[in-house]
Design a protein around this motif. Structure first.
Motif, PDB file in Angstrom:
ATOM      1  N   THR A 143       0.860  -1.109   0.055  1.00  0.00           N
ATOM      2  CA  THR A 143       0.047  -0.110   0.149  1.00  0.00           C
ATOM      3  C   THR A 143       0.866   1.267  -0.078  1.00  0.00           C
ATOM      4  N   ILE A 144       1.767   1.254   0.903  1.00  0.00           N
ATOM      5  CA  ILE A 144       2.972   2.320   0.860  1.00  0.00           C
ATOM      6  C   ILE A 144       3.570   2.681  -0.497  1.00  0.00           C
ATOM      7  N   ALA A 145       3.819   1.486  -1.026  1.00  0.00           N
ATOM      8  CA  ALA A 145       4.674   1.615  -2.335  1.00  0.00           C
ATOM      9  C   ALA A 145       3.722   2.213  -3.437  1.00  0.00           C
ATOM     10  N   ARG A 146       2.381   1.460  -3.444  1.00  0.00           N
ATOM     11  CA  ARG A 146       1.408   2.257  -4.441  1.00  0.00           C
ATOM     12  C   ARG A 146       1.350   3.614  -4.275  1.00  0.00           C
ATOM     13  N   GLU A 147       1.112   4.110  -3.008  1.00  0.00           N
ATOM     14  CA  GLU A 147       0.895   5.446  -2.769  1.00  0.00           C
ATOM     15  C   GLU A 147       1.998   6.271  -3.069  1.00  0.00           C
ATOM     16  N   HIS A 148       3.298   5.940  -3.145  1.00  0.00           N
ATOM     17  CA  HIS A 148       4.389   6.914  -3.226  1.00  0.00           C
ATOM     18  C   HIS A 148       5.409   6.070  -4.524  1.00  0.00           C
ATOM     19  N   ASP A 149       4.668   5.389  -5.400  1.00  0.00           N
ATOM     20  CA  ASP A 149       5.234   4.919  -6.556  1.00  0.00           C
ATOM     21  C   ASP A 149       6.702   4.277  -6.386  1.00  0.00           C
ATOM     22  N   LEU A 150       6.724   3.488  -5.305  1.00  0.00           N
ATOM     23  CA  LEU A 150       7.925   2.728  -5.052  1.00  0.00           C
ATOM     24  C   LEU A 150       7.960   1.271  -5.466  1.00  0.00           C
ATOM     25  N   ILE A 151       9.169   0.829  -6.223  1.00  0.00           N
ATOM     26  CA  ILE A 151       9.504  -0.685  -6.508  1.00  0.00           C
ATOM     27  C   ILE A 151       9.394  -1.402  -5.127  1.00  0.00           C
ATOM     28  N   VAL A 152       8.955  -2.643  -4.956  1.00  0.00           N
ATOM     29  CA  VAL A 152       9.256  -3.632  -3.619  1.00  0.00           C
ATOM     30  C   VAL A 152       9.833  -4.614  -4.417  1.00  0.00           C
ATOM     31  N   ILE A 153      11.254  -4.951  -3.701  1.00  0.00           N
ATOM     32  CA  ILE A 153      12.112  -6.050  -3.805  1.00  0.00           C
ATOM     33  C   ILE A 153      11.772  -6.867  -2.292  1.00  0.00           C
ATOM     34  N   GLU A 154      10.870  -8.052  -2.481  1.00  0.00           N
ATOM     35  CA  GLU A 154      11.250  -8.735  -1.303  1.00  0.00           C
ATOM     36  C   GLU A 154      12.620  -9.600  -1.121  1.00  0.00           C
ATOM     37  N   ASP A 155      13.385  -9.591   0.047  1.00  0.00           N
ATOM     38  CA  ASP A 155      14.266 -10.434   0.045  1.00  0.00           C
ATOM     39  C   ASP A 155      13.864 -11.777   0.877  1.00  0.00           C
ATOM     40  N   ALA A 156      13.760 -12.763   0.196  1.00  0.00           N
ATOM     41  CA  ALA A 156      13.118 -13.768   0.830  1.00  0.00           C
ATOM     42  C   ALA A 156      14.104 -14.822   1.059  1.00  0.00           C
ATOM     43  N   ALA A 157      15.460 -14.330   1.101  1.00  0.00           N
ATOM     44  CA  ALA A 157      16.633 -15.530   1.446  1.00  0.00           C
ATOM     45  C   ALA A 157      16.109 -16.344   2.366  1.00  0.00           C
ATOM     46  N   HIS A 158      15.493 -15.867   3.373  1.00  0.00           N
ATOM     47  CA  HIS A 158      15.348 -16.734   4.724  1.00  0.00           C
ATOM     48  C   HIS A 158      13.712 -17.412   4.458  1.00  0.00           C
ATOM     49  N   ALA A 159      13.206 -17.176   3.455  1.00  0.00           N
ATOM     50  CA  ALA A 159      11.859 -17.602   3.546  1.00  0.00           C
ATOM     51  C   ALA A 159      11.046 -18.302   2.501  1.00  0.00           C
ATOM     52  N   LEU A 160      11.998 -19.269   1.623  1.00  0.00           N
ATOM     53  CA  LEU A 160      11.266 -20.223   0.789  1.00  0.00           C
ATOM     54  C   LEU A 160      10.357 -20.965   1.251  1.00  0.00           C
ATOM     55  N   GLY A 161       9.434 -21.251   0.794  1.00  0.00           N
ATOM     56  CA  GLY A 161       8.260 -22.379   1.434  1.00  0.00           C
ATOM     57  C   GLY A 161       7.283 -21.372   2.591  1.00  0.00           C
ATOM     58  N   ASP A 262       9.151 -29.509   1.005  1.00  0.00           N
ATOM     59  CA  ASP A 262       7.790 -29.474   1.667  1.00  0.00           C
ATOM     60  C   ASP A 262       8.244 -30.394   3.217  1.00  0.00           C
ATOM     61  N   ALA A 263       8.984 -31.310   2.784  1.00  0.00           N
ATOM     62  CA  ALA A 263       9.391 -32.071   3.887  1.00  0.00           C
ATOM     63  C   ALA A 263      10.541 -31.220   5.030  1.00  0.00           C
ATOM     64  N   PHE A 264      11.337 -30.611   4.118  1.00  0.00           N
ATOM     65  CA  PHE A 264      12.273 -29.563   5.014  1.00  0.00           C
ATOM     66  C   PHE A 264      11.547 -28.684   5.851  1.00  0.00           C
ATOM     67  N   VAL A 265      10.632 -28.133   5.250  1.00  0.00           N
ATOM     68  CA  VAL A 265       9.839 -27.185   5.924  1.00  0.00           C
ATOM     69  C   VAL A 265       9.024 -27.473   6.996  1.00  0.00           C
ATOM     70  N   THR A 266       8.452 -28.751   7.067  1.00  0.00           N
ATOM     71  CA  THR A 266       7.683 -29.446   7.993  1.00  0.00           C
ATOM     72  C   THR A 266       8.362 -29.661   9.013  1.00  0.00           C
ATOM     73  N   ARG A 267       9.776 -30.313   9.039  1.00  0.00           N
ATOM     74  CA  ARG A 267      10.540 -30.554   9.887  1.00  0.00           C
ATOM     75  C   ARG A 267      11.064 -29.338  10.526  1.00  0.00           C
ATOM     76  N   PHE A 298      10.845 -20.731   8.748  1.00  0.00           N
ATOM     77  CA  PHE A 298      11.941 -20.903   9.885  1.00  0.00           C
ATOM     78  C   PHE A 298      13.391 -21.180   9.331  1.00  0.00           C
ATOM     79  N   HIS A 299      13.889 -20.352   8.709  1.00  0.00           N
ATOM     80  CA  HIS A 299      15.376 -20.290   8.220  1.00  0.00           C
ATOM     81  C   HIS A 299      16.320 -20.495   9.568  1.00  0.00           C
TER      82      HIS A 299
END
Ligand SMILES: *Cc1c(COP(=O)(O)O)cnc(C)c1O
Length: 388
Positions: A143-161, A262-267, A298-299
């Motif tokens: 929402t902030i990005a759209r209001e201010h015309d900003l590009i969002v790049i998610e750093d999901a290095a920790h967050a696959l799955g 899937d198995a990794f994340v479940t564990r 849970f990285h």
């Protein structure tokens, strides 16, 4: 129980993963063969996104994303101070200025109201970091990005799955429903291993084309996209790109590993649940809270030494063979950032306060229940002996 050293994280390779690499080593292609595309397609489909671009590292993914976003000298890009340095370095690579927004101390993720406080006319983008595997508040950030015309790049290095919910709708991290691009790392300590490697996902065809171009020297061979054509050998370098390609055997490994995600994340979630149960009533410790709208992958697992000295607890655990770590030293306090941008202690007090207490304890899918029990017992014993 053994007294073997338990690292804070490590990869798990099965015989099928090894065979997948051997198969490629026996094939005609070591790099730029069919595995890159196969991996990209599988990755995109897993995230529920149109395009995935595999590159040589998560850092290369951030660099290319920052370039494709058009960040340039004079621009400011906001990220979290509690992250690996690469999240902010990519902004400097393209000549722009990294600006930090303080964290939500409950989650360790960038705080939405702190982003608002850092906006200036020069702000061009936001790089939210899904700390420890927990997605940031992407709906609010979008929402902030759209209001201010900003590009969002998610750093999901920790967050696959990982995944999150907005207004009752379910989203997988990397689907880019609330961002322009998302980056991932395939470093062995992350969710799946390729040796070194990274991925950028996007739904935007223009960004996708740009990322592919930048990955390989900015060179175009497709006759339809050439400005001239002097023959079948002809190619043009149209922009200044890099060699950020990933190899075929790395993608074979990553593709094989993806089947285990899937198995990794479940564990990982199981172990996190066990830790939470063990430590939630421990008066000397604080834990990172999970927002109800998210499902972390849970990285890492962070405990906060509140009733005792962090260094004392850290050292006591290392002495017991527990491979604790600290994630992260606030980026703005690194000498390079202090010298180049004038950041100082006190600039981001919540991040600094979090850092003073944080300890990462071991968490990886191949941990046995005995390993987990030994970590818990070691934390309890260490606290007991330190508080005596
Ligand atoms: C690991 C990591 C990166 C960089 O990934 P590499 O593949 O090691 O280059 C970027 N951001 C965060 C948050 C990371 O943890």
């Amino acid at each position: 129980m053994s007294s073997r050293y338990i690292p804070y994280g490590r990869h798990f390779l099965g015989p099928d993963d090894i065979q997948a690499v051997v198969d490629i080593l026996n094939s005609d292609w070591l790099t730029q063969g069919p595995m890159v595309q196969q991996f990209e397609q599988a990755f995109a489909s897993l995230c529920g996104v149109r395009y995935a671009v595999a590159v040589s590292s998560g850092t290369a993914a951030l660099h290319l994303a920052a370039l494709a976003a058009g960040f340039a000298p004079g621009d400011e890009v906001i990220t979290s101070p509690i992250t690996f340095v690469a999240s902010a370095n990519c902004v400097i690579y393209v000549g722009a200025k990294p600006v930090f927004a303080d964290i939500d101390p409950k989650t360790g993720c960038i705080a939405t109201d702190q982003i608002l406080a850092q906006l200036t006319p020069a702000t061009r983008g936001i790089i939210p970091v899904h700390f420890a595997g927990q997605p940031c508040d992407l709906a609010a950030i979008n929402t902030i990005a759209r209001e201010h015309d900003l590009i969002v790049i998610e750093d999901a290095a920790h967050a696959l799955g990982s995944s999150y919910t907005v207004d009752g709708h379910h989203f997988k991290t990397g689907c880019c429903a609330h961002s322009d691009m998302t980056i991932f790392s395939l470093h062995p300590v992350k969710h799946i291993a390729a040796g070194e490697g990274g991925v950028i996902t996007t739904n935007n065809k223009k960004l996708y084309d740009q990322l592919c171009l930048l990955r390989s020297h900015g060179i175009v061979k497709d006759p339809e996209r050439l400005s001239a054509n002097e023959g079948p050998w002809f190619y043009e370098m149209q922009v200044l790109g890099f060699n950020y390609r990933i190899t075929d055997f790395q993608c074979a490994l990553a593709l094989s590993q993806l089947k285990k995600l899937d198995a990794f994340v479940t564990r990982r979630r199981d172990i996190a649940r066990t830790y939470k149960k063990a430590f939630q009533d421990e008066a000397a410790l604080g834990l990172i809270a999970q927002r109800p709208e998210v499902s972390s992958s849970f990285h890492i697992y962070v405990i906060l030494a509140l009733g005792l000295d962090r260094a004392d607890l850290f050292n006591a655990l290392r002495e017991r063979g527990i491979g604790v770590n600290v994630h992260y030293i606030p980026v703005h306090l690194q000498p390079y950032y202090r010298n180049k941008f004038g950041y100082r202690a006190g600039d981001y007090p919540l991040a600094e306060e979090y850092y003073r207490h944080a300890i990462t304890i071991p968490l990886y899918p191949a941990m046995t229940n005995d390993d987990v029990a030994r970590v818990i017992e070691s934390v309890r014993q260490s606290i007991k002996s330190l508080l005596q």
